[in-house]
Enzyme design. Structure first.
Site, PDB file in Angstrom:
ATOM      1  N   TYR A 121       0.846  -1.203   0.000  1.00  0.00           N
ATOM      2  CA  TYR A 121       0.000   0.000   0.000  1.00  0.00           C
ATOM      3  C   TYR A 121       0.882   1.254   0.000  1.00  0.00           C
ATOM      4  O   TYR A 121       0.606   2.231  -0.714  1.00  0.00           O
ATOM      5  CB  TYR A 121      -0.904  -0.030   1.242  1.00  0.00           C
ATOM      6  CG  TYR A 121      -1.601   1.271   1.558  1.00  0.00           C
ATOM      7  CD1 TYR A 121      -2.505   1.839   0.661  1.00  0.00           C
ATOM      8  CD2 TYR A 121      -1.366   1.923   2.773  1.00  0.00           C
ATOM      9  CE1 TYR A 121      -3.149   3.040   0.974  1.00  0.00           C
ATOM     10  CE2 TYR A 121      -2.011   3.110   3.090  1.00  0.00           C
ATOM     11  CZ  TYR A 121      -2.900   3.668   2.180  1.00  0.00           C
ATOM     12  OH  TYR A 121      -3.524   4.851   2.485  1.00  0.00           O
ATOM     13  N   SER A 173      -3.579  12.414   8.797  1.00  0.00           N
ATOM     14  CA  SER A 173      -4.521  12.267   7.669  1.00  0.00           C
ATOM     15  C   SER A 173      -5.956  12.108   8.166  1.00  0.00           C
ATOM     16  O   SER A 173      -6.200  11.515   9.221  1.00  0.00           O
ATOM     17  CB  SER A 173      -4.125  11.024   6.872  1.00  0.00           C
ATOM     18  OG  SER A 173      -5.179  10.619   6.027  1.00  0.00           O
ATOM     19  N   GLN A 213      -4.791  17.040   8.046  1.00  0.00           N
ATOM     20  CA  GLN A 213      -5.120  17.048   6.616  1.00  0.00           C
ATOM     21  C   GLN A 213      -6.582  16.679   6.420  1.00  0.00           C
ATOM     22  O   GLN A 213      -7.050  15.653   6.919  1.00  0.00           O
ATOM     23  CB  GLN A 213      -4.209  16.061   5.875  1.00  0.00           C
ATOM     24  CG  GLN A 213      -4.558  15.870   4.410  1.00  0.00           C
ATOM     25  CD  GLN A 213      -5.482  14.688   4.181  1.00  0.00           C
ATOM     26  OE1 GLN A 213      -5.388  13.685   4.891  1.00  0.00           O
ATOM     27  NE2 GLN A 213      -6.385  14.794   3.219  1.00  0.00           N
ATOM     28  N   TYR A 220      -9.740  15.738   3.888  1.00  0.00           N
ATOM     29  CA  TYR A 220     -10.371  15.403   2.616  1.00  0.00           C
ATOM     30  C   TYR A 220     -11.797  15.936   2.700  1.00  0.00           C
ATOM     31  O   TYR A 220     -12.482  15.707   3.703  1.00  0.00           O
ATOM     32  CB  TYR A 220     -10.431  13.884   2.420  1.00  0.00           C
ATOM     33  CG  TYR A 220      -9.148  13.264   1.909  1.00  0.00           C
ATOM     34  CD1 TYR A 220      -8.479  13.783   0.806  1.00  0.00           C
ATOM     35  CD2 TYR A 220      -8.623  12.123   2.526  1.00  0.00           C
ATOM     36  CE1 TYR A 220      -7.318  13.187   0.338  1.00  0.00           C
ATOM     37  CE2 TYR A 220      -7.464  11.523   2.056  1.00  0.00           C
ATOM     38  CZ  TYR A 220      -6.822  12.072   0.960  1.00  0.00           C
ATOM     39  OH  TYR A 220      -5.676  11.485   0.484  1.00  0.00           O
ATOM     40  N   THR A 226      -6.332  18.785   1.151  1.00  0.00           N
ATOM     41  CA  THR A 226      -5.873  18.028  -0.028  1.00  0.00           C
ATOM     42  C   THR A 226      -6.902  18.151  -1.138  1.00  0.00           C
ATOM     43  O   THR A 226      -8.071  17.815  -0.958  1.00  0.00           O
ATOM     44  CB  THR A 226      -5.642  16.554   0.343  1.00  0.00           C
ATOM     45  OG1 THR A 226      -4.610  16.510   1.323  1.00  0.00           O
ATOM     46  CG2 THR A 226      -5.209  15.736  -0.870  1.00  0.00           C
ATOM     47  N   ARG A 255      -4.778   1.844  -8.015  1.00  0.00           N
ATOM     48  CA  ARG A 255      -3.446   1.319  -7.664  1.00  0.00           C
ATOM     49  C   ARG A 255      -3.580  -0.198  -7.688  1.00  0.00           C
ATOM     50  O   ARG A 255      -4.277  -0.802  -6.867  1.00  0.00           O
ATOM     51  CB  ARG A 255      -3.039   1.829  -6.291  1.00  0.00           C
ATOM     52  CG  ARG A 255      -2.996   3.360  -6.278  1.00  0.00           C
ATOM     53  CD  ARG A 255      -3.091   3.959  -4.906  1.00  0.00           C
ATOM     54  NE  ARG A 255      -3.458   5.363  -4.968  1.00  0.00           N
ATOM     55  CZ  ARG A 255      -3.979   6.039  -3.949  1.00  0.00           C
ATOM     56  NH1 ARG A 255      -4.175   5.443  -2.791  1.00  0.00           N
ATOM     57  NH2 ARG A 255      -4.300   7.312  -4.083  1.00  0.00           N
ATOM     58  N   LYS A 308      -2.893  21.470  -0.616  1.00  0.00           N
ATOM     59  CA  LYS A 308      -2.018  20.376  -1.074  1.00  0.00           C
ATOM     60  C   LYS A 308      -2.503  19.799  -2.397  1.00  0.00           C
ATOM     61  O   LYS A 308      -3.707  19.593  -2.577  1.00  0.00           O
ATOM     62  CB  LYS A 308      -2.013  19.275  -0.001  1.00  0.00           C
ATOM     63  CG  LYS A 308      -1.211  18.024  -0.324  1.00  0.00           C
ATOM     64  CD  LYS A 308      -1.131  17.141   0.917  1.00  0.00           C
ATOM     65  CE  LYS A 308      -0.241  15.940   0.747  1.00  0.00           C
ATOM     66  NZ  LYS A 308      -0.826  14.835   0.032  1.00  0.00           N
ATOM     67  N   HIS A 352       0.710  13.770  -4.982  1.00  0.00           N
ATOM     68  CA  HIS A 352       0.234  12.727  -4.076  1.00  0.00           C
ATOM     69  C   HIS A 352       1.187  11.512  -4.089  1.00  0.00           C
ATOM     70  O   HIS A 352       0.768  10.364  -3.992  1.00  0.00           O
ATOM     71  CB  HIS A 352      -1.183  12.285  -4.479  1.00  0.00           C
ATOM     72  CG  HIS A 352      -2.080  11.975  -3.321  1.00  0.00           C
ATOM     73  ND1 HIS A 352      -3.031  12.846  -2.850  1.00  0.00           N
ATOM     74  CD2 HIS A 352      -2.175  10.879  -2.531  1.00  0.00           C
ATOM     75  CE1 HIS A 352      -3.686  12.290  -1.832  1.00  0.00           C
ATOM     76  NE2 HIS A 352      -3.173  11.087  -1.615  1.00  0.00           N
ATOM     77  N   ARG A 393       0.481   8.838  -6.737  1.00  0.00           N
ATOM     78  CA  ARG A 393      -0.628   7.912  -6.484  1.00  0.00           C
ATOM     79  C   ARG A 393      -1.929   8.329  -7.160  1.00  0.00           C
ATOM     80  O   ARG A 393      -2.924   7.627  -7.066  1.00  0.00           O
ATOM     81  CB  ARG A 393      -0.864   7.789  -4.977  1.00  0.00           C
ATOM     82  CG  ARG A 393       0.327   7.216  -4.253  1.00  0.00           C
ATOM     83  CD  ARG A 393       0.240   7.464  -2.761  1.00  0.00           C
ATOM     84  NE  ARG A 393      -0.724   6.641  -2.065  1.00  0.00           N
ATOM     85  CZ  ARG A 393      -0.531   5.367  -1.738  1.00  0.00           C
ATOM     86  NH1 ARG A 393       0.600   4.774  -2.062  1.00  0.00           N
ATOM     87  NH2 ARG A 393      -1.448   4.688  -1.075  1.00  0.00           N
TER      88      ARG A 393
HETATM   89  C1  FMN Z   1       0.533   5.067   1.718  1.00  0.00           C
HETATM   90  C2  FMN Z   1       0.210   6.504   1.432  1.00  0.00           C
HETATM   91  C3  FMN Z   1      -0.975   7.042   1.923  1.00  0.00           C
HETATM   92  C4  FMN Z   1      -1.254   8.388   1.697  1.00  0.00           C
HETATM   93  N1  FMN Z   1      -2.378   8.935   2.258  1.00  0.00           N
HETATM   94  C5  FMN Z   1      -2.616  10.263   2.105  1.00  0.00           C
HETATM   95  C6  FMN Z   1      -3.717  10.868   2.763  1.00  0.00           C
HETATM   96  O1  FMN Z   1      -4.454  10.235   3.497  1.00  0.00           O
HETATM   97  N2  FMN Z   1      -3.918  12.189   2.554  1.00  0.00           N
HETATM   98  C7  FMN Z   1      -3.092  12.950   1.747  1.00  0.00           C
HETATM   99  O2  FMN Z   1      -3.320  14.149   1.587  1.00  0.00           O
HETATM  100  N3  FMN Z   1      -2.043  12.392   1.143  1.00  0.00           N
HETATM  101  C8  FMN Z   1      -1.771  11.083   1.310  1.00  0.00           C
HETATM  102  N4  FMN Z   1      -0.682  10.522   0.718  1.00  0.00           N
HETATM  103  C9  FMN Z   1       0.249  11.379  -0.041  1.00  0.00           C
HETATM  104  C10 FMN Z   1       1.313  11.943   0.904  1.00  0.00           C
HETATM  105  O3  FMN Z   1       0.751  12.864   1.806  1.00  0.00           O
HETATM  106  C11 FMN Z   1       2.432  12.640   0.143  1.00  0.00           C
HETATM  107  O4  FMN Z   1       1.854  13.533  -0.788  1.00  0.00           O
HETATM  108  C12 FMN Z   1       3.356  11.660  -0.580  1.00  0.00           C
HETATM  109  O5  FMN Z   1       3.522  10.485   0.172  1.00  0.00           O
HETATM  110  C13 FMN Z   1       4.700  12.303  -0.802  1.00  0.00           C
HETATM  111  O6  FMN Z   1       5.533  11.452  -1.543  1.00  0.00           O
HETATM  112  P1  FMN Z   1       6.661  10.494  -0.901  1.00  0.00           P
HETATM  113  O7  FMN Z   1       5.939   9.329  -0.312  1.00  0.00           O
HETATM  114  O8  FMN Z   1       7.485  10.154  -2.077  1.00  0.00           O
HETATM  115  O9  FMN Z   1       7.410  11.287   0.147  1.00  0.00           O
HETATM  116  C14 FMN Z   1      -0.378   9.177   0.931  1.00  0.00           C
HETATM  117  C15 FMN Z   1       0.806   8.619   0.437  1.00  0.00           C
HETATM  118  C16 FMN Z   1       1.112   7.294   0.693  1.00  0.00           C
HETATM  119  C17 FMN Z   1       2.402   6.732   0.181  1.00  0.00           C
END
Ligand code: FMN
Length: 384
Positions: A27, A109, A130, A132, A158, A167, A254, A278, A281
């Protein structure tokens, strides 16, 4: 391997892989569709070169600076990560404690396992939250009220997840929280006995900010079900206006990857924006964050504070982002790997590795104060 022997974020990633059940490790270590943007976030940083200077005074170096006016020990914050509490029992609390001790902000989050109240109680310190935006605006208002009560000092809104991108790994793994008890999932968990033992020691196994707080969430298991049903497909800049007014505190927007959106965010009253895709993702095929940073700095750098996330894997990446105009950066996966590898101490190890690499590289560039780093430290920003 022992935590103290981990010298790089990649070392921590390998340790996490051996300690976290496959579905939760995957994940974190995944991007949307072909994962091109996920890969680009890291590889584009690697294409940037730094200017080496010699014979400069390097004693009394300082990484201290500010992010949205708050003092930070280095220009780094922890990203909001959904289901952090599935990487390790009580994961959000452990990460928040490590961030507090390191003097950097922690962002919780909306899709966390531990709740806003859990973090407030454990840290007794301000943190960031954060949001949503859900279609159920009563839920949004109620969540903002809870955040205010919990002493949250900045709201991270966000904007790049109105729809959840596909994914593949999550679908193949049948990811849910709490996990399902099919033979495949039982096998994945049973092969990580310490993870299981720790999970048995906590009652936090589902979405703490949502379950019981929003209508119809008593049996909430799957992020994708929730996002399909509740995430606001009509989210727009007017929504930001009412959220900003209702919140009344510092607001960070964000998910900005385009100069036009950056300008709109400034107009909407953002105290800072996060240049972010993100973590690769959402829109696969979008450019890396570091690649678009210069154009966004050019468009709004004199009007709002600019932050960046995506692909930071060593301290040099922080230096490069800072040199190209980001006031601060966030890490997601690097601290999630640290957490999976060793709980709170693992997150501390992540931060220490990055701090050491940043300090060393800054010094070798001939700088002793992070606030003096700038484009003059970049040898080439040609990513072609
Ligand atoms: C497993 C996972 C879950 C994430 N969940 C959220 C989330 O709940 N809310 C959000 O704004 N971004 C989420 N993100 C994005 C992160 O806040 C962030 O933008 C991103 O991880 C940055 O990239 P990096 O993992 O390469 O440092 C998630 C990222 C990952 C890897």
């Amino acid at each position: 391997m022992k935590l103290t022997n981990a010298l790089t974020i990649d070392d921590l990633k390998k340790m996490a892989k051996n300690r976290v059940p496959k579905m939760f490790f995957d994940y974190a270590d995944s991007g949307a569709l072909t994962e091109q943007t996920y890969r680009d976030n890291e590889s584009d940083f690697a294409k940037i070169r730094l200017v080496q200077r010699i014979a400069r005074s390097l004693s009394n170096r300082s990484l201290k600076t500010t992010m949205i006016g708050q003092d930070v020990s280095m220009p780094l914050a922890l990203s909001p990560i959904g289901m952090t509490g599935m990487q390790r029992a009580n994961g959000e609390i452990l990460a928040a404690l490590a961030a507090k001790k390191a003097g950097i902000p922690y962002t919780l989050s909306t899709m966390s396992i531990c709740s806003i109240e859990d973090i407030a109680e454990a840290t007794k310190a301000p943190f960031w939250f954060q949001l949503y935006v859900m279609r159920d605006h009563d839920y949004v208002r109620n969540t903002l009220d809870r955040a205010k009560k919990a002493n949250v000092s900045a709201l991270v809104l966000t904007m790049d997840l109105q729809m959840l991108a596909q994914r593949h790994k999550d679908l193949r793994n049948g990811l849910t929280a709490p996990p399902r008890f099919t033979p495949k999932h039982i096998f994945q968990m049973a092969s990580r006995p310490m993870w299981c033992l720790r999970m048995l020691g906590t009652n936090k196994h589902s979405f703490g900010n949502i379950k019981g707080h929003a209508k119809g969430t008593d049996n909430l298991r799957s992020i994708s079900t929730w996002t399909h049903d509740q995430f606001d497909l009509e989210l727009n800049w007017d929504s930001v206006a009412w959220i900003r007014d209702y919140w009344g505190g510092k607001l960070i927007i964000k998910g900005i990857l385009d100069a036009r959106d950056a300008k709109a965010a400034v107009k909407a009253g953002a105290d800072a924006i996060i240049v972010s895709n993100h973590g690769g993702r959402q829109l696969d095929g979008a450019p890396s964050s570091i690649r678009v940073l210069p154009e966004i700095v050019k468009a709004v750098g004199d009007k709002t504070e600019i932050h960046l996330d995506g692909g930071i894997r060593n301290g040099q990446d922080i230096l490069k982002a800072r040199a190209l105009g980001a006031q601060g950066v966030y890490i997601g996966r690097p601290y999630i790997y640290g957490l999976g590898a060793g709980g709170e101490k693992g997150v501390t190890r992540t931060i220490d590795i990055l701090r050491n690499e940043l300090d060393m590289s800054m010094g070798l560039c001939g700088e002793r104060n992070i606030d003096n780093v700038g484009t003059h430290n970049i040898y080439s920003n040609d990513l072609s």
